[in-house]
Design an enzyme around this catalytic site. Structure first.
Site, PDB file in Angstrom:
ATOM      1  N   GLY A 181       6.514  -4.469   8.018  1.00 62.71           N
ATOM      2  CA  GLY A 181       6.828  -3.993   9.533  1.00 62.71           C
ATOM      3  C   GLY A 181       6.061  -2.605   9.697  1.00 62.71           C
ATOM      4  N   ALA A 182       5.887  -2.299  10.914  1.00 65.20           N
ATOM      5  CA  ALA A 182       5.062  -1.028  11.365  1.00 65.20           C
ATOM      6  C   ALA A 182       5.759  -0.416  12.744  1.00 65.20           C
ATOM      7  CB  ALA A 182       3.579  -1.657  11.496  1.00 65.20           C
ATOM      8  N   GLY A 208      21.536  -2.662   5.678  1.00 63.46           N
ATOM      9  CA  GLY A 208      21.455  -1.531   6.320  1.00 63.46           C
ATOM     10  C   GLY A 208      22.755  -0.750   6.788  1.00 63.46           C
ATOM     11  N   LYS A 213      27.033  -2.254  15.833  1.00 64.64           N
ATOM     12  CA  LYS A 213      28.394  -1.535  15.493  1.00 64.64           C
ATOM     13  C   LYS A 213      28.397  -0.300  15.876  1.00 64.64           C
ATOM     14  CE  LYS A 213      30.137  -5.269  13.742  1.00 64.64           C
ATOM     15  NZ  LYS A 213      31.207  -6.106  14.413  1.00 64.64           N
ATOM     16  N   ASP A 236      17.138   8.294  11.594  1.00 63.90           N
ATOM     17  CA  ASP A 236      16.702   7.130  10.645  1.00 63.90           C
ATOM     18  C   ASP A 236      16.266   7.455   9.183  1.00 63.90           C
ATOM     19  OD1 ASP A 236      17.840   5.112  12.371  1.00 63.90           O
ATOM     20  OD2 ASP A 236      15.774   4.838  13.414  1.00 63.90           O
ATOM     21  N   LYS A 277      12.320   2.510  19.914  1.00 65.60           N
ATOM     22  CA  LYS A 277      11.998   4.008  19.381  1.00 65.60           C
ATOM     23  C   LYS A 277      10.862   4.684  19.516  1.00 65.60           C
ATOM     24  CE  LYS A 277      15.547   2.560  15.708  1.00 65.60           C
ATOM     25  NZ  LYS A 277      15.756   2.377  14.550  1.00 65.60           N
ATOM     26  N   SER A 334      11.189   2.055  13.110  1.00 66.43           N
ATOM     27  CA  SER A 334      12.163   2.263  11.948  1.00 66.43           C
ATOM     28  C   SER A 334      11.262   2.484  10.789  1.00 66.43           C
ATOM     29  CB  SER A 334      12.881   1.240  11.815  1.00 66.43           C
ATOM     30  OG  SER A 334      13.962   1.124  12.745  1.00 66.43           O
ATOM     31  N   GLN A 337      22.834   7.504   9.461  1.00 67.38           N
ATOM     32  CA  GLN A 337      22.128   7.808  11.049  1.00 67.38           C
ATOM     33  C   GLN A 337      22.983   8.125  11.840  1.00 67.38           C
ATOM     34  OE1 GLN A 337      21.316   6.353  13.686  1.00 67.38           O
ATOM     35  NE2 GLN A 337      22.629   4.369  13.361  1.00 67.38           N
ATOM     36  N   LEU A 364      17.023  -3.597   6.496  1.00 65.36           N
ATOM     37  CA  LEU A 364      17.776  -2.568   7.569  1.00 65.36           C
ATOM     38  C   LEU A 364      18.657  -3.402   8.253  1.00 65.36           C
ATOM     39  CD1 LEU A 364      14.786  -0.567   9.034  1.00 65.36           C
ATOM     40  CD2 LEU A 364      15.917  -0.237   6.749  1.00 65.36           C
TER      41      LEU A 364
END
Length: 263
Positions: A125-126, A230, A17, A105, A69, A129, A237, A208
């Site tokens: 998660g790693a 999120g 979006k 973020d 990222k 983000s 952000q 997220l």
């Protein structure tokens, strides 16, 4: 009026979006900016070189989403702000012919939290983000644990002072955050029964992903655990990124109002 091009790099990207909310701001603030910006989604092949694509497309700025990222962090000419700490960049700006990387973020996530009275958090998660969230939550004084299926990337979190696990820790957490891509594939990031245990003890389940009731959030809802997607993080952000795109002419609070009105 001068035209400037902006975009968001990702793979997948069609769900984003970001073009909707950024273009609303470029339209609203064109007089103040003295240029008309156009922001578009850019599906980036996984093997692409981000800086080359940025320059080839003639962009003035861009956002970066999954799974680029950490790679974006590596190709910038300069890194500023908390991005230096978290090793991940979600905002690229061309400043004096240099590609400068920022991370919005981290603060975007924290601003999105309705309450701030959490003592600890479990991040699932790693990736990029997760790194940004861990940096911000540690900065805010929370105890942070990270659970990842492999050891890949966990050394960063260990250096940050997080507790790291490859098997679910037998502890309770105030915040349980899904920073994996599982929701984009309509999957749970963790064994259902294990998640149930965390949700029953937790104060907030945060995914997220945004725009739909993910399996992660659906399970939290079923257990009557407070939950949040999120969407607000995306808008915060994005508003912080827009402030960078505008060379600080438009404060993020003004951009946030416009973005919130269209999404």
């Amino acid at each position: 009026m001068k035209l400037k091009s902006f975009g968001v790099f990702g793979n997948p990207i069609k769900h984003s979006k970001s073009p909707l909310i950024h273009n609303a701001c470029f339209l609203t603030f064109q007089k103040e900016l003295r240029f008309l910006g156009h922001y578009h989604p850019i599906l980036l092949p996984l093997e692409s070189h981000i800086k080359s694509e940025f320059l080839h497309l003639g962009l003035s700025g861009a956002n970066v989403t999954l799974p680029f990222k950490e790679r974006a962090f590596q190709v910038c000419d300069k890194i500023k702000g908390i991005a230096l700490e978290c090793g991940a960049v979600n905002t690229l700006v061309l400043e004096n012919d240099e590609l400068v990387g920022y991370n919005t973020d981290a603060l975007g996530f924290y601003l999105s939290l309705k309450q701030k009275n959490y003592q600890n958090a479990l991040i699932l998660g790693a990736g990029g983000s997760a790194k940004a969230l861990a940096c911000e939550l540690k900065k805010q004084g929370l105890q942070v644990s990270v659970l990842n299926r492999s050891s890949r990337g966990l050394d960063f979190f260990q250096r940050l002072g997080c507790d790291c696990f490859m098997e679910p820790p037998k502890s309770a957490f105030d915040l349980i955050i899904n920073a994996t891509s599982a929701s984009l594939h309509n999957e749970l990031p963790l064994n259902k029964e294990v998640l149930k245990g965390y949700f029953k003890e937790g104060k907030l389940a945060y995914d997220l992903a945004y725009g739909f009731l993910t399996p992660f959030l659906s399970l939290a809802k079923e257990l009557k655990t407070p939950f949040q997607d999120g969407k607000d993080m995306l808008i915060y952000q994005a508003a912080l990124s827009f402030e960078k795109f505008s060379a600080s002419q438009i404060p993020y609070s003004k951009a946030f109002e416009v973005m919130r009105s269209v999404f």
